[in-house]
Design a protein around this motif. Sequence first.
Motif, mmCIF file in Angstrom:
data_model
loop_
_atom_site.group_PDB
_atom_site.id
_atom_site.type_symbol
_atom_site.label_atom_id
_atom_site.label_comp_id
_atom_site.label_asym_id
_atom_site.label_seq_id
_atom_site.Cartn_x
_atom_site.Cartn_y
_atom_site.Cartn_z
ATOM 1 N N LEU A 252 0.846 -1.193 0.000
ATOM 2 C CA LEU A 252 0.000 0.000 0.000
ATOM 3 C C LEU A 252 0.880 1.241 0.000
ATOM 4 C CD1 LEU A 252 -2.953 1.081 0.273
ATOM 5 C CD2 LEU A 252 -2.532 1.187 2.741
ATOM 6 N N GLU A 253 0.608 2.156 -0.918
ATOM 7 C CA GLU A 253 1.364 3.398 -0.954
ATOM 8 C C GLU A 253 0.448 4.572 -1.262
ATOM 9 O OE1 GLU A 253 4.024 4.139 -4.255
ATOM 10 O OE2 GLU A 253 3.105 2.513 -5.439
ATOM 11 N N THR A 254 0.779 5.719 -0.700
ATOM 12 C CA THR A 254 0.049 6.949 -0.969
ATOM 13 C C THR A 254 0.751 7.690 -2.097
ATOM 14 O OG1 THR A 254 -0.607 7.106 1.352
ATOM 15 C CG2 THR A 254 -0.819 9.102 0.018
ATOM 16 N N VAL A 255 -0.045 8.083 -3.116
ATOM 17 C CA VAL A 255 0.524 8.789 -4.264
ATOM 18 C C VAL A 255 -0.160 10.141 -4.403
ATOM 19 C CG1 VAL A 255 1.255 6.735 -5.518
ATOM 20 C CG2 VAL A 255 -1.061 7.596 -5.815
ATOM 21 N N SER A 256 0.609 11.123 -4.798
ATOM 22 C CA SER A 256 0.064 12.473 -4.987
ATOM 23 C C SER A 256 -0.695 12.538 -6.318
ATOM 24 C CB SER A 256 1.203 13.498 -4.971
ATOM 25 O OG SER A 256 0.694 14.797 -5.232
ATOM 26 N N THR A 257 -1.939 13.015 -6.249
ATOM 27 C CA THR A 257 -2.771 13.147 -7.454
ATOM 28 C C THR A 257 -3.426 14.526 -7.458
ATOM 29 O OG1 THR A 257 -4.591 12.090 -6.245
ATOM 30 C CG2 THR A 257 -3.235 10.665 -7.665
ATOM 31 N N PRO A 258 -2.643 15.575 -7.542
ATOM 32 C CA PRO A 258 -3.220 16.934 -7.436
ATOM 33 C C PRO A 258 -4.243 17.230 -8.529
ATOM 34 C CG PRO A 258 -0.962 17.003 -8.277
ATOM 35 C CD PRO A 258 -1.198 15.599 -7.821
ATOM 36 N N GLY A 259 -5.444 17.598 -8.107
ATOM 37 C CA GLY A 259 -6.501 17.983 -9.038
ATOM 38 C C GLY A 259 -7.150 16.839 -9.780
ATOM 39 N N GLN A 260 -6.752 15.598 -9.498
ATOM 40 C CA GLN A 260 -7.308 14.432 -10.196
ATOM 41 C C GLN A 260 -8.444 13.851 -9.356
ATOM 42 O OE1 GLN A 260 -5.705 13.934 -13.304
ATOM 43 N NE2 GLN A 260 -4.757 15.816 -12.528
ATOM 44 N N LYS A 261 -9.688 14.205 -9.707
ATOM 45 C CA LYS A 261 -10.831 13.847 -8.858
ATOM 46 C C LYS A 261 -11.701 12.740 -9.422
ATOM 47 C CE LYS A 261 -11.176 18.464 -6.808
ATOM 48 N NZ LYS A 261 -12.068 19.633 -6.546
ATOM 49 N N PHE A 356 -5.999 -2.532 -5.664
ATOM 50 C CA PHE A 356 -6.722 -1.489 -6.382
ATOM 51 C C PHE A 356 -6.285 -0.093 -5.962
ATOM 52 C CE2 PHE A 356 -9.471 -2.951 -2.834
ATOM 53 C CZ PHE A 356 -9.666 -1.767 -2.128
ATOM 54 N N VAL A 357 -6.654 0.865 -6.810
ATOM 55 C CA VAL A 357 -6.440 2.277 -6.530
ATOM 56 C C VAL A 357 -7.725 2.849 -5.957
ATOM 57 C CG1 VAL A 357 -6.049 4.552 -7.574
ATOM 58 C CG2 VAL A 357 -4.667 2.590 -8.284
ATOM 59 N N CYS A 358 -7.606 3.696 -4.936
ATOM 60 C CA CYS A 358 -8.783 4.346 -4.353
ATOM 61 C C CYS A 358 -8.360 5.669 -3.725
ATOM 62 C CB CYS A 358 -9.441 3.455 -3.301
ATOM 63 S SG CYS A 358 -8.397 3.129 -1.857
ATOM 64 N N GLY A 359 -9.331 6.487 -3.369
ATOM 65 C CA GLY A 359 -9.028 7.738 -2.699
ATOM 66 C C GLY A 359 -8.376 7.499 -1.354
ATOM 67 N N HIS A 366 -4.214 9.723 -3.567
ATOM 68 C CA HIS A 366 -4.874 8.430 -3.719
ATOM 69 C C HIS A 366 -3.966 7.329 -3.162
ATOM 70 C CE1 HIS A 366 -7.738 10.483 -6.330
ATOM 71 N NE2 HIS A 366 -8.478 9.381 -6.334
ATOM 72 N N LEU A 367 -4.563 6.174 -2.935
ATOM 73 C CA LEU A 367 -3.812 5.003 -2.502
ATOM 74 C C LEU A 367 -3.651 4.033 -3.665
ATOM 75 C CD1 LEU A 367 -5.549 4.298 0.931
ATOM 76 C CD2 LEU A 367 -3.384 5.518 0.534
ATOM 77 N N ARG A 368 -2.466 3.444 -3.774
ATOM 78 C CA ARG A 368 -2.234 2.415 -4.778
ATOM 79 C C ARG A 368 -1.873 1.121 -4.057
ATOM 80 N NH1 ARG A 368 0.959 4.129 -9.951
ATOM 81 N NH2 ARG A 368 2.452 4.920 -8.414
ATOM 82 N N GLY A 369 -2.348 0.006 -4.561
ATOM 83 C CA GLY A 369 -2.070 -1.286 -3.936
ATOM 84 C C GLY A 369 -2.947 -1.578 -2.740
ATOM 85 N N ALA A 370 -4.157 -1.008 -2.713
ATOM 86 C CA ALA A 370 -5.072 -1.253 -1.589
ATOM 87 C C ALA A 370 -5.731 -2.623 -1.739
ATOM 88 C CB ALA A 370 -6.130 -0.159 -1.534
ATOM 89 N N ASN A 371 -6.024 -3.257 -0.603
ATOM 90 C CA ASN A 371 -6.634 -4.588 -0.625
ATOM 91 C C ASN A 371 -7.653 -4.734 0.494
ATOM 92 O OD1 ASN A 371 -5.150 -6.750 -2.549
ATOM 93 N ND2 ASN A 371 -3.675 -5.180 -1.909
ATOM 94 N N TRP A 372 -8.765 -5.380 0.135
ATOM 95 C CA TRP A 372 -9.772 -5.726 1.131
ATOM 96 C C TRP A 372 -9.187 -6.754 2.087
ATOM 97 C CZ3 TRP A 372 -13.658 -2.474 0.775
ATOM 98 C CH2 TRP A 372 -14.104 -2.024 -0.471
ATOM 99 N N GLY A 373 -9.516 -6.629 3.362
ATOM 100 C CA GLY A 373 -9.077 -7.602 4.350
ATOM 101 C C GLY A 373 -7.709 -7.339 4.922
ATOM 102 N N ARG A 374 -6.875 -6.624 4.165
ATOM 103 C CA ARG A 374 -5.551 -6.265 4.682
ATOM 104 C C ARG A 374 -5.497 -4.791 5.095
ATOM 105 N NH1 ARG A 374 -0.480 -5.775 0.703
ATOM 106 N NH2 ARG A 374 -1.556 -3.765 0.371
#
Length: 566
Positions: A252-261, A356-359, A366-374
């Motif tokens: 799981l990592e946090t990525v900068s997504t300025p203005g990307q909504k 998955f990617v999510c807010g 946004h977050l990259r590499g997100a997973n349910w249950g973890r």
Amino acid sequence: MRLSRFPLATTKETPADAEIISHRLMLRAGLIRKLGAGLYTWMPLGLRVLRKVEQIVRDEMNRAGALELLMPSVQPAELWQESGRWDVMGAEMLRIKDRHKNDFCYGPTHEEVITHHVRQDIRSYKQLPINYYQIQTKFRDERRPRFGVMRAREFLMKDAYSFHMDAEGLAAEYQNMRAAYTRIFSRIGADFRAVKADSGNIGGAASEEFHILAGAGEDLLAVSTEGDYAANVEAAETHPSGRPLPAPTAALETVSTPGQKTCEQVSRFLNVPLTGKVKLLVVKAADGGLIGIALRGDHELNEIKAAKHPRIASPFEMAKIEDVQAAFGCEVGYLGPVNCPIPVIADFAAAEIADFVCGANQNDAHLRGANWGRDCALPETADLRMIVEGDPSPDGRGTIKLLRGIEGGHIFQLGQKYTQAMGLSVLDEKGEAITPQMGCYGIGVSRMAAAVIEQSHDANGIIWPDAIAPFRVIVTPIGTDKSPAAKEAAEQLYQQLIDAGVEALLDDRGLRPGPMFADADLIGIPHRIVIGDKGLANQQFEYKHRRADKAEMIPATLDAVLAKLA
């Protein structure tokens, strides 16, 4: 009918306000004339079509055992207040007051009225089951009436209502009406499909729509490529794949997504497919709070399904932006299920993806590499999205393809929604009072004519199926000003057809062949007979079916003509 005595008012020009082909052709062919927004006069030619549709509907309803009556179009408000629909119907209901300031409405439908009459007359189980129907004018104050009679404010409708002692009796009559509707649409000559539907504000547990397939249809239908499954996309269900949730492979990592909504913006920015993104929508919960709905990035929320979920408010309502921002501490475009401050329900498809990617629930991230249950709890799952083309068919046979359809009929199993609300009860065999079950079955009679045109036309005009054509055959003599023989032969054939019970039209206006043929094609007469000196010299008539590319010569006899009409 002689055209010299018939007010045929055709035109070559396409009306500026006519958006779809049926509206254009009905105006050009002189079937209808506009009186006001969503209000049309049916001219003699169009009324013949309308009456044909009406008679087929009446024939099959009578055959199915329904009893015709006629209820008032103006209805007292207190009946609608009893059922609880006076305020629910909203602006579509035309509300009026009489001179005594009493409230009435111009009926958009008649569930309340028929239930009122039945509770006056039906006392015992011995009087049930019963099915009443009427063919009558309705009025719904459309916000934006358009497409001619397809979405008019005033329209002709067949509505039927059945009453039963139990759910089994209702189910049996529902199938009886389904069979009757199948015969009606088949007799009219339409290519149609019966599809599973949402009951809307009419109510009830089960319903099906009958759609005439046409590119201009406002409804999108989900149809199985191999099975019999068919449903309006609003009612088409999706199911879990049955595959186990993939194991996480990314950190799981946090990525900068300025203005990307938006999902599309984020997918492009991070170079990930929409299928690998989870979006979170926030809606009103049934308990008055907020609840999140997780969807895959390429899917759309089905608000009708969502409103039926016990944890989601009904009627469905998106949460206010200020409430969402107060709960999450960020803008709406950056929401996600990880560290989510509100409960989350995930659509089946969204709950089945990993990495998955999510807010990130913080602005411009946004977050990259997100997973349910973890990274977030395994969510409650439900069917909450719109079905899409290529999805597995819910019946397990093939995949889904999407077709356009025009709703021509709708049948409902209402259950006890109206009978209970309005205090209708009958005595059963034991002398005990029970609340009857109720069914409702509607057909848009005036809409049917336009829907058939949408399905059956060409560059030259309408192509009516024989069953609802204003006339079956048109006799077009050529050069009658110079050929007494052609005129006499046309008159004789026309009279023979009338005597044989054929609805024939004689073009005795003395026009040139071009304008005569153009009018015949525009108004859609299925069969055309041309009589001229050249053919008569060989004892022949020229025959052309409206769908045929070329004409053919046939013997100049009534029997030869009738054989073509058979």
